[in-house]
Motif scaffolding. Structure first.
Motif, PDB file in Angstrom:
ATOM      1  N   PHE A  29      41.979  10.341  12.694  1.00  0.00           N
ATOM      2  CA  PHE A  29      41.966  10.643  11.269  1.00  0.00           C
ATOM      3  C   PHE A  29      42.267  12.113  11.022  1.00  0.00           C
ATOM      4  CE2 PHE A  29      38.987   6.961  11.319  1.00  0.00           C
ATOM      5  CZ  PHE A  29      39.705   6.127  10.480  1.00  0.00           C
ATOM      6  N   LEU A  30      43.047  12.362   9.979  1.00  0.00           N
ATOM      7  CA  LEU A  30      43.295  13.713   9.496  1.00  0.00           C
ATOM      8  C   LEU A  30      42.493  13.852   8.215  1.00  0.00           C
ATOM      9  CD1 LEU A  30      47.193  13.640   9.814  1.00  0.00           C
ATOM     10  CD2 LEU A  30      45.574  14.546  11.493  1.00  0.00           C
ATOM     11  N   THR A  31      41.528  14.768   8.179  1.00  0.00           N
ATOM     12  CA  THR A  31      40.658  14.779   7.011  1.00  0.00           C
ATOM     13  C   THR A  31      39.966  16.103   6.761  1.00  0.00           C
ATOM     14  OG1 THR A  31      38.743  13.696   5.999  1.00  0.00           O
ATOM     15  CG2 THR A  31      38.711  13.928   8.382  1.00  0.00           C
ATOM     16  N   ALA A  32      39.705  16.375   5.486  1.00  0.00           N
ATOM     17  CA  ALA A  32      38.893  17.524   5.092  1.00  0.00           C
ATOM     18  C   ALA A  32      37.438  17.088   4.967  1.00  0.00           C
ATOM     19  CB  ALA A  32      39.394  18.081   3.762  1.00  0.00           C
ATOM     20  N   LYS A  33      37.203  15.750   5.053  1.00  0.00           N
ATOM     21  CA  LYS A  33      35.851  15.198   4.947  1.00  0.00           C
ATOM     22  C   LYS A  33      35.244  15.126   6.347  1.00  0.00           C
ATOM     23  CE  LYS A  33      35.316  11.680   2.161  1.00  0.00           C
ATOM     24  NZ  LYS A  33      35.490  10.344   1.543  1.00  0.00           N
ATOM     25  N   THR A  34      34.459  16.125   6.703  1.00  0.00           N
ATOM     26  CA  THR A  34      33.911  16.162   8.053  1.00  0.00           C
ATOM     27  C   THR A  34      32.391  16.043   8.061  1.00  0.00           C
ATOM     28  OG1 THR A  34      33.922  18.587   7.959  1.00  0.00           O
ATOM     29  CG2 THR A  34      35.813  17.506   9.005  1.00  0.00           C
ATOM     30  N   GLY A  35      31.827  15.495   6.969  1.00  0.00           N
ATOM     31  CA  GLY A  35      30.390  15.256   6.929  1.00  0.00           C
ATOM     32  C   GLY A  35      30.006  14.169   7.923  1.00  0.00           C
ATOM     33  N   GLU A  36      28.762  14.200   8.384  1.00  0.00           N
ATOM     34  CA  GLU A  36      28.315  13.254   9.411  1.00  0.00           C
ATOM     35  C   GLU A  36      28.494  11.806   8.966  1.00  0.00           C
ATOM     36  OE1 GLU A  36      24.358  12.185  12.101  1.00  0.00           O
ATOM     37  OE2 GLU A  36      24.356  13.914  10.755  1.00  0.00           O
ATOM     38  N   GLU A  37      28.198  11.532   7.705  1.00  0.00           N
ATOM     39  CA  GLU A  37      28.320  10.156   7.201  1.00  0.00           C
ATOM     40  C   GLU A  37      29.764   9.668   7.270  1.00  0.00           C
ATOM     41  OE1 GLU A  37      27.599   7.794   3.009  1.00  0.00           O
ATOM     42  OE2 GLU A  37      26.243   9.439   3.524  1.00  0.00           O
TER      43      GLU A  37
END
Length: 231
Positions: free
Chosen positions: A82-90
């Motif tokens: 995945f390419l993402t700016a969402k790197t929160g644990e959830e």
């Protein structure tokens, strides 16, 4: 870059064309062949088996990367990153839980992209002795199972052994006698005529999936279909 003499193909899906251009340029300089798609609904499920690694942007309009991963995970056994700016644990747990293999956090550098892609491809290469894809047909060598399009073929032990022998020697022609010796050994209790019946049963099972991987070479024997040029 090649694997078993064939160009390694990578699929990248991201709605940002600038990111796609960066990915394509960076990875093609490493010798990979990159297919870049900016709309997830344009991903062809019929071509997924061509790729050795898939890069998916998470935040895309309409169908996001998570939804696309869930849709295609059973159709491919290659790494999905995945390419993402969402790197929160959830978010990380969700992505890995639906079949993703890794994350590359945005913004990312070219060096990191190349390194992560290379690491996953190296691992896949090491694991080839356990899982091999031949023309889209997936062999789990350790478990002695065959899958196509996410569906398992219900084969007998002997049928599996014949398929594995022919597929691992793709394009080579083998006589019934040679196949019999390879599968049952010299001390087999039957004779090579059973190979004809086994092949007949194997073909019937593959035909249900609209596949005909075993070719008859008249007067000689059988072979697993050769790789089709131009595909």
């Amino acid at each position: 870059m090649k694997e078993d003499g064939r160009m390694i193909k990578i699929l990248a899906v991201d709605d940002e064309k600038g990111i796609l251009t960066l990915i394509k340029n960076a990875l093609e300089k490493e010798g990979y062949e990159v297919t870049a798609i900016d709309r997830p609904d344009q991903v062809s499920k019929l071509k997924l088996q061509e790729y050795q690694l898939i890069l998916l942007d998470v935040m895309m309009p309409g169908k996001d990367g998570f939804a696309l991963c869930e849709e295609i995970r059973d159709l491919v056994d290659c790494p999905i990153l995945f390419l993402t700016a969402k790197t929160g644990e959830e978010d990380l747990m969700r992505g890995l839980g639906i079949g993703g293999d890794d994350y590359i956090a945005k913004p990312f550098g070219i060096g990191e992209l190349r390194a992560r892609v290379s690491a996953h491809l190296r691992r896949e290469s090491r694991e080839k002795k356990y899982a091999v894809s031949v023309g889209g047909v997936n062999f789990e060598l350790k478990a002695k199972r065959i899958f196509y399009g996410g569906k398992e073929l219900e084969l007998t032990k002997s049928e599996y052994a014949i398929c594995e022998y022919l597929a691992m020697n793709r394009g080579q022609v083998f006589s019934k006698e040679r196949i019999y010796e390879a599968v049952f050994g010299y001390d087999g209790e039957s004779d090579s005529s059973v190979i004809t019946e086994h092949v007949k049963n194997i073909r019937a099972k593959f035909k249900k999936l609209r596949l005909e991987p075993i070719e008859t070479v008249w007067g000689i024997g059988y072979r697993w279909e050769q790789e089709k040029r131009g595909h």
